[in-house]
Design an enzyme around this catalytic site. Structure first.
Site, short mmCIF file in Angstrom:
data_model
loop_
_atom_site.label_atom_id
_atom_site.label_comp_id
_atom_site.label_asym_id
_atom_site.label_seq_id
_atom_site.Cartn_x
_atom_site.Cartn_y
_atom_site.Cartn_z
N PHE A 44 0.88 -1.17 0.00
CA PHE A 44 0.00 0.00 0.00
C PHE A 44 0.91 1.22 0.00
O PHE A 44 1.63 1.47 0.97
CB PHE A 44 -0.89 0.03 1.24
N GLU A 45 0.88 1.96 -1.08
CA GLU A 45 1.59 3.23 -1.10
C GLU A 45 0.89 4.16 -2.08
O GLU A 45 0.42 3.74 -3.14
CB GLU A 45 3.07 3.06 -1.46
#
Length: 372
Positions: free
Chosen positions: A270-271
């Protein structure tokens, strides 16, 4: 009003049936059944309400896209993930979605993903020169190390494709032509979930807050996978000292003044980030330097520690943002905020202790987080 709503639902139902059984009869019946399970009624209600409210005007979007690296076999896992991201965020914004694969996507994959997403979808194939193991890698040494890590029980220790994925996300995904038009990206992996309604646009938050990189989970890397990564980084810094930012986050990635790597990193599955960071001269030099060391294949360097070290050294620490309000799950880890419409048990963070990477990050950046 009820009659109008019912009529619209019936008409939409016929349209869906026509598309499914007439235009795309080759889609497996089991897949159609799976799609029907995932909130068809909720989707009809959403579009029905928008029609009745006259709210079909497109909202101003950031120059951003979702990015998913997947294989055709990930289709069923992605169905749930895409539905969750659409229902809890993107159906209100209609951001595009870029899907990448190391081989061509099937027609079924493309049709299903296009039907599930509210924004445009784009499908691309990874350049083989960026995916294949480079010629300077000694495969005898590599295989010997893979076997050793596998015997030691290291996660993905013996897996070739995992190493290829880590190298690709470290140095190449942002170079794909499909990402050229965009400034921001949100990485999404199969089988991940948003645990809360996302009411604020994270892309817009990055721009308005003047941030470069956003994350939700931090953790310690497995030391056996990156034994030489820190020393390689120190070599790079000695060669290119100009790449260091003045107000960097050195103390987060090394708690003994640079002698050892703390192993803290942002969990990169998740970025949400500014692609221009990876396009920068500093990051390109850093990746190329690491790539020649061979650690992606001789060891098991992940894109998460590579991204995290680069972000901590080449950016002002105030450019990093903890999206504490976004609930997220990628088994076995999750982040559950205290506030918001969430479907999880809120977590506690002890800011008085430096034993966790997130507590250390918050203490070093001195930002105020509503959730804490």
């Amino acid at each position: 009003m009820r009659i109008s709503r019912l009529l619209i639902r019936v008409l939409l139902g016929f349209v869906i049936l026509f598309i499914t059984y007439i235009l795309f009869p080759s889609i497996p019946k089991a897949l159609v059944n799976t799609l029907n399970v995932y909130k068809l009624e909720e989707r009809l209600n959403y579009y029905n309400d928008r029609l009745l409210d006259g709210n079909l005007k497109s909202k101003e979007l950031e120059n951003a896209t979702f990015v998913t690296l997947a294989r055709n076999a990930d289709l069923y896992d992605l169905i749930e993930t895409i539905n969750i991201y659409e229902n809890r965020f993107n159906s209100k914004h209609n951001y595009p979605w870029v899907f990448l694969n190391d081989e061509p996507f099937t027609r079924t994959f493309e049709v299903v993903m296009s039907r599930l997403t509210s924004g445009p979808t784009y499908f691309g194939v990874v350049n083989s020169s960026e995916w294949d193991i480079p010629k300077w890698i000694d495969m005898d040494i590599a295989h010997s190390n893979w076997n050793r890590l596998s015997r030691e029980g290291v996660l993905y220790g013996g897996m070739k494709s995992y190493r290829q994925m880590c190298r690709y996300f470290s140095g190449f995904f942002w170079r794909h032509p499909l990402l050229d038009p965009y400034k921001y990206y949100w990485r999404v992996e199969p089988s991940t979930k948003l645990l809360c309604e996302v009411n604020k646009d994270p892309f817009r938050q990055l721009r308005l807050l003047n941030k470069t990189y956003g994350f939700v989970i931090t953790l310690f890397e497995i030391g056996q996978t990156v034994p030489s990564l820190w020393n390689s980084t120190l070599e790079f810094i000695e060669k290119y000292p100009e790449t260091l930012a003045k107000n960097n986050l050195w103390e987060w990635i090394s708690d003994d003044n640079g002698k050892k790597f703390s192993h803290c990193h942002f969990w990169s599955n998740f970025e949400i980030a500014d692609l221009d960071f990876f396009r920068s001269d500093s990051y390109r030099k850093y990746f190329d330097f690491l790539d020649k060391k061979g650690g992606f294949f001789y060891e098991r360097w992940g894109d998460a520690p590579v991204h995290s070290i680069a972000l901590s050294l080449f950016l002002d620490r105030n450019k990093l943002h903890y999206f504490d309000e976004i609930g997220y799950s990628h088994a076995p880890l999750l982040h559950c905020p205290r506030k918001g419409r969430c479907f999880c048990k809120p977590e506690e963070i002890d800011l008085s202790s430096n034993s966790s990477c997130i507590a250390r990050f918050i203490n070093l950046t001195n930002e105020d987080y509503d959730e804490l």
